[in-house]
Design an enzyme around this catalytic site. Structure first.
Site, PDB file in Angstrom:
ATOM      1  N   ASP A  74       0.959  -1.488   0.126  1.00 33.56           N
ATOM      2  CA  ASP A  74       0.444  -0.210   0.041  1.00 33.56           C
ATOM      3  C   ASP A  74       0.997   1.163  -0.380  1.00 33.56           C
ATOM      4  OD1 ASP A  74       0.956   0.032   2.517  1.00 33.56           O
ATOM      5  OD2 ASP A  74      -0.860  -0.109   3.905  1.00 33.56           O
ATOM      6  N   CYS A  81       3.679  -2.744   3.932  1.00 38.24           N
ATOM      7  CA  CYS A  81       2.560  -2.114   4.263  1.00 38.24           C
ATOM      8  C   CYS A  81       3.251  -0.825   5.453  1.00 38.24           C
ATOM      9  CB  CYS A  81       1.389  -1.775   4.865  1.00 38.24           C
ATOM     10  SG  CYS A  81       0.412  -3.456   5.852  1.00 38.24           S
ATOM     11  N   THR A 104       2.674  -0.711   8.710  1.00 42.15           N
ATOM     12  CA  THR A 104       3.548  -2.124   9.981  1.00 42.15           C
ATOM     13  C   THR A 104       3.719  -3.506   9.112  1.00 42.15           C
ATOM     14  OG1 THR A 104       1.142  -2.731  10.591  1.00 42.15           O
ATOM     15  CG2 THR A 104       2.479  -0.402  11.611  1.00 42.15           C
ATOM     16  N   HIS A 124      10.031 -23.815   9.353  1.00 42.35           N
ATOM     17  CA  HIS A 124       9.032 -24.278  10.901  1.00 42.35           C
ATOM     18  C   HIS A 124       7.838 -24.197  10.058  1.00 42.35           C
ATOM     19  CE1 HIS A 124      11.943 -23.796  14.482  1.00 42.35           C
ATOM     20  NE2 HIS A 124      12.089 -24.554  13.250  1.00 42.35           N
ATOM     21  N   HIS A 166       7.756 -31.154  11.767  1.00 50.14           N
ATOM     22  CA  HIS A 166       6.690 -29.624  11.253  1.00 50.14           C
ATOM     23  C   HIS A 166       5.444 -29.415  10.598  1.00 50.14           C
ATOM     24  CE1 HIS A 166       9.930 -27.629  13.379  1.00 50.14           C
ATOM     25  NE2 HIS A 166      10.925 -28.095  12.445  1.00 50.14           N
TER      26      HIS A 166
END
Length: 151
Positions: free
Chosen positions: A8, A65, A67, A98, A133
């Site tokens: 964004d 973006c 954050t 993992h 995993h």
């Protein structure tokens, strides 16, 4: 390897730097926007990347973006997506080894470009370990199937 990438307005600059890295790594990349710093809605950019990765049209996706939080939440709504929000190299490696993540989310306002490029490189070059995993990733897939269509 084919990588879908989007951002964004809050991640536009970092996305452009990541694209340069991907080109230098000879990785085929398609940019799903945005192409400016004008305010846009992150789900509009997370969705096409997540859908293309989930459909198998791309091996991995990268979302940026401000954050990384919004992008990761939106991407993880698409069945088959395991998007991790990563801001350090240890997590970049662990989330591939993992969790077999197929989409990486980062926040331009959280980390600088040097660290972000290191994260991308590690994330792209790290293989899923499988083994114990695999069982855990399969349980995530079962949770997703159980709640398919639930609103």
């Amino acid at each position: 390897m084919k990588v879908a990438i989007a951002a964004d307005h809050g991640g536009y600059k970092l996305k452009e730097e990541i694209k340069t890295l991907l080109t230098s790594m000879n990785i085929q990349t398609e940019d799903f926007g945005c192409s400016c710093e004008d305010s846009v809605d992150y789900p509009d950019y997370a969705l096409p990347v997540a859908e293309k990765v989930a459909a198998g049209e791309f091996d991995r996706g990268i979302l940026v973006c401000g954050t990384g939080i919004g992008m990761s939440i939106a991407a993880n709504k698409v069945p088959g997506i395991r998007c991790a929000l990563v801001h350090d190299t240890f997590s970049a490696r662990a989330t591939r080894e993992h969790n077999n993540t197929n989409v990486l989310a980062m926040g331009e306002r959280v980390i600088g470009p040097g660290l972000a490029l290191d994260i991308v490189k590690i994330w792209l070059e790290t293989e899923f370990q499988g083994g114990r995993h695999e069982r855990r990733v399969e349980k995530i897939t079962q949770i997703e199937a159980k709640h398919a269509g639930v609103k």
